[in-house]
Scaffold this motif. Structure first.
Motif, PDB file in Angstrom:
ATOM      1  N   SER A   1       1.960  15.502   3.484  1.00  0.00           N
ATOM      2  CA  SER A   1       1.070  14.582   2.779  1.00  0.00           C
ATOM      3  C   SER A   1       1.687  13.184   2.707  1.00  0.00           C
ATOM      4  O   SER A   1       1.008  12.181   2.958  1.00  0.00           O
ATOM      5  N   ALA A   2       2.968  13.122   2.365  1.00  0.00           N
ATOM      6  CA  ALA A   2       3.667  11.828   2.305  1.00  0.00           C
ATOM      7  C   ALA A   2       3.695  11.181   3.685  1.00  0.00           C
ATOM      8  O   ALA A   2       3.398   9.983   3.833  1.00  0.00           O
ATOM      9  N   LEU A   3       4.034  11.966   4.696  1.00  0.00           N
ATOM     10  CA  LEU A   3       4.112  11.456   6.060  1.00  0.00           C
ATOM     11  C   LEU A   3       2.758  10.934   6.532  1.00  0.00           C
ATOM     12  O   LEU A   3       2.658   9.836   7.105  1.00  0.00           O
ATOM     13  N   ALA A   4       1.708  11.710   6.283  1.00  0.00           N
ATOM     14  CA  ALA A   4       0.365  11.284   6.693  1.00  0.00           C
ATOM     15  C   ALA A   4      -0.054  10.002   5.979  1.00  0.00           C
ATOM     16  O   ALA A   4      -0.695   9.132   6.579  1.00  0.00           O
ATOM     17  N   THR A   5       0.319   9.877   4.713  1.00  0.00           N
ATOM     18  CA  THR A   5      -0.031   8.673   3.954  1.00  0.00           C
ATOM     19  C   THR A   5       0.658   7.451   4.538  1.00  0.00           C
ATOM     20  O   THR A   5       0.020   6.420   4.791  1.00  0.00           O
ATOM     21  N   VAL A   6       1.968   7.551   4.756  1.00  0.00           N
ATOM     22  CA  VAL A   6       2.710   6.412   5.322  1.00  0.00           C
ATOM     23  C   VAL A   6       2.170   6.067   6.699  1.00  0.00           C
ATOM     24  O   VAL A   6       1.894   4.901   6.994  1.00  0.00           O
ATOM     25  N   LYS A   7       2.009   7.078   7.542  1.00  0.00           N
ATOM     26  CA  LYS A   7       1.507   6.816   8.897  1.00  0.00           C
ATOM     27  C   LYS A   7       0.112   6.208   8.866  1.00  0.00           C
ATOM     28  O   LYS A   7      -0.180   5.267   9.605  1.00  0.00           O
TER      29      LYS A   7
ATOM     30  N   THR B   1      -0.053  11.759  -8.084  1.00  0.00           N
ATOM     31  CA  THR B   1       0.461  10.707  -7.218  1.00  0.00           C
ATOM     32  C   THR B   1       1.971  10.603  -7.364  1.00  0.00           C
ATOM     33  O   THR B   1       2.492  10.467  -8.469  1.00  0.00           O
ATOM     34  N   PHE B   2       2.648  10.636  -6.200  1.00  0.00           N
ATOM     35  CA  PHE B   2       4.106  10.595  -6.153  1.00  0.00           C
ATOM     36  C   PHE B   2       4.571   9.340  -5.431  1.00  0.00           C
ATOM     37  O   PHE B   2       3.865   8.783  -4.599  1.00  0.00           O
ATOM     38  N   SER B   3       5.781   8.932  -5.734  1.00  0.00           N
ATOM     39  CA  SER B   3       6.358   7.714  -5.173  1.00  0.00           C
ATOM     40  C   SER B   3       6.582   7.822  -3.668  1.00  0.00           C
ATOM     41  O   SER B   3       6.895   8.891  -3.142  1.00  0.00           O
ATOM     42  N   LEU B   4       6.448   6.680  -3.018  1.00  0.00           N
ATOM     43  CA  LEU B   4       6.834   6.538  -1.619  1.00  0.00           C
ATOM     44  C   LEU B   4       7.863   5.422  -1.463  1.00  0.00           C
ATOM     45  O   LEU B   4       7.931   4.768  -0.421  1.00  0.00           O
ATOM     46  N   SER B   5       8.661   5.205  -2.511  1.00  0.00           N
ATOM     47  CA  SER B   5       9.753   4.242  -2.381  1.00  0.00           C
ATOM     48  C   SER B   5      10.667   4.719  -1.252  1.00  0.00           C
ATOM     49  O   SER B   5      10.581   5.875  -0.803  1.00  0.00           O
ATOM     50  N   GLU B   6      11.545   3.863  -0.782  1.00  0.00           N
ATOM     51  CA  GLU B   6      12.455   4.274   0.279  1.00  0.00           C
ATOM     52  C   GLU B   6      13.285   5.480  -0.163  1.00  0.00           C
ATOM     53  O   GLU B   6      13.501   6.416   0.616  1.00  0.00           O
ATOM     54  N   LYS B   7      13.737   5.465  -1.403  1.00  0.00           N
ATOM     55  CA  LYS B   7      14.528   6.580  -1.918  1.00  0.00           C
ATOM     56  C   LYS B   7      13.690   7.858  -1.945  1.00  0.00           C
ATOM     57  O   LYS B   7      14.162   8.926  -1.544  1.00  0.00           O
TER      58      LYS B   7
ATOM     59  N   LEU C   1       0.820  -1.208   0.000  1.00  0.00           N
ATOM     60  CA  LEU C   1       0.000   0.000   0.000  1.00  0.00           C
ATOM     61  C   LEU C   1       0.856   1.262   0.000  1.00  0.00           C
ATOM     62  O   LEU C   1       0.520   2.255  -0.649  1.00  0.00           O
ATOM     63  N   ILE C   2       1.963   1.221   0.710  1.00  0.00           N
ATOM     64  CA  ILE C   2       2.873   2.370   0.713  1.00  0.00           C
ATOM     65  C   ILE C   2       3.476   2.564  -0.672  1.00  0.00           C
ATOM     66  O   ILE C   2       3.618   3.704  -1.141  1.00  0.00           O
ATOM     67  N   LYS C   3       3.777   1.471  -1.359  1.00  0.00           N
ATOM     68  CA  LYS C   3       4.363   1.557  -2.702  1.00  0.00           C
ATOM     69  C   LYS C   3       3.425   2.198  -3.725  1.00  0.00           C
ATOM     70  O   LYS C   3       3.858   2.659  -4.769  1.00  0.00           O
ATOM     71  N   VAL C   4       2.129   2.250  -3.409  1.00  0.00           N
ATOM     72  CA  VAL C   4       1.162   2.891  -4.302  1.00  0.00           C
ATOM     73  C   VAL C   4       1.437   4.394  -4.388  1.00  0.00           C
ATOM     74  O   VAL C   4       1.121   5.034  -5.384  1.00  0.00           O
ATOM     75  N   GLY C   5       2.067   4.958  -3.334  1.00  0.00           N
ATOM     76  CA  GLY C   5       2.434   6.366  -3.346  1.00  0.00           C
ATOM     77  C   GLY C   5       1.477   7.232  -2.564  1.00  0.00           C
ATOM     78  O   GLY C   5       0.575   6.756  -1.883  1.00  0.00           O
ATOM     79  N   TYR C   6       1.698   8.540  -2.675  1.00  0.00           N
ATOM     80  CA  TYR C   6       0.850   9.520  -1.994  1.00  0.00           C
ATOM     81  C   TYR C   6       0.384  10.558  -3.005  1.00  0.00           C
ATOM     82  O   TYR C   6       0.996  10.750  -4.051  1.00  0.00           O
TER      83      TYR C   6
END
Length: 182
Positions: free
Chosen positions: A146-152, A94-100, A83-88
């Motif tokens: 936005s990225a942080l809220a998505t991952v959390k 929609t942008f990547s949430l890869s580790e990089k 689900l995290i790999k789907v991005g934010y």
């Protein structure tokens, strides 16, 4: 080969196999209609065979419940990662949430007010079909939040299922918990 004629309905074969691998020169379990056949590289002696059969017959659900919960927890982790790999999403893109990507957005957030940071910064979408220009520190901060809220949110949604698994006291209760996040 050892044949176990009386099947233990409380035994978990994965749990039993782990025991065999840890303690013997174990090769394979063959499941027959009314028996289990255990294959070994080096055949156990009579004392070892008796010990193996007794161990199998004594297995109860409570012996392997924690191991089973661990498998189910790993499924939750895998789904959360997917689900995290789907991005934010930010600004409708929609942008990547890869580790990089997570490392990059954190680094940008940490330096967003640095005078040497050259605005505008261009971000590619996860599918590379679009790009987005961040024109100032506020935009970088909002993208980061936005990225942080998505991952959390995705981690927290998995924790709900994990708590249910941790509180389960039977295999049936664990099996009833379905991670239906898409």
């Amino acid at each position: 080969m050892i044949q176990i004629q009386t099947l233990n309905s409380s035994a978990n074969l994965k749990y039993f196999k782990e025991y065999l691998i840890s303690n013997y020169d174990f090769k394979n379990i063959v499941i027959g209609f009314d028996c289990l056949c255990l294959e070994f590289e080096t055949e156990p002696n009579q004392t070892q065979e008796t010990s193996i059969v007794n161990y199998y017959n004594a297995i109860t659900e409570s012996d392997w419940l924690d191991s089973y919960k661990g498998q189910k927890l790993q499924e939750i982790n895998n789904n959360t990662d997917d689900l995290i790999k789907v991005g934010y999403t930010y600004a409708g893109l929609t942008f990547s949430l890869s580790e990089k990507a997570q490392t990059n957005i954190l680094a940008l957030y940490s330096t967003k007010d640095d005078l040497v940071l050259p605005y505008p910064l261009v971000f590619n979408t996860i599918d590379d079909l679009n790009s987005f220009e961040a024109t100032d520190a506020t935009t970088i901060a909002n993208m980061y939040y936005s990225a942080l809220a998505t991952v959390k949110g995705r981690i927290d949604s998995g924790t709900v299922f994990k708590d249910q698994i941790r509180n389960a006291t039977t295999v049936a209760e664990v099996d009833a918990i379905q991670d239906n996040r898409i």
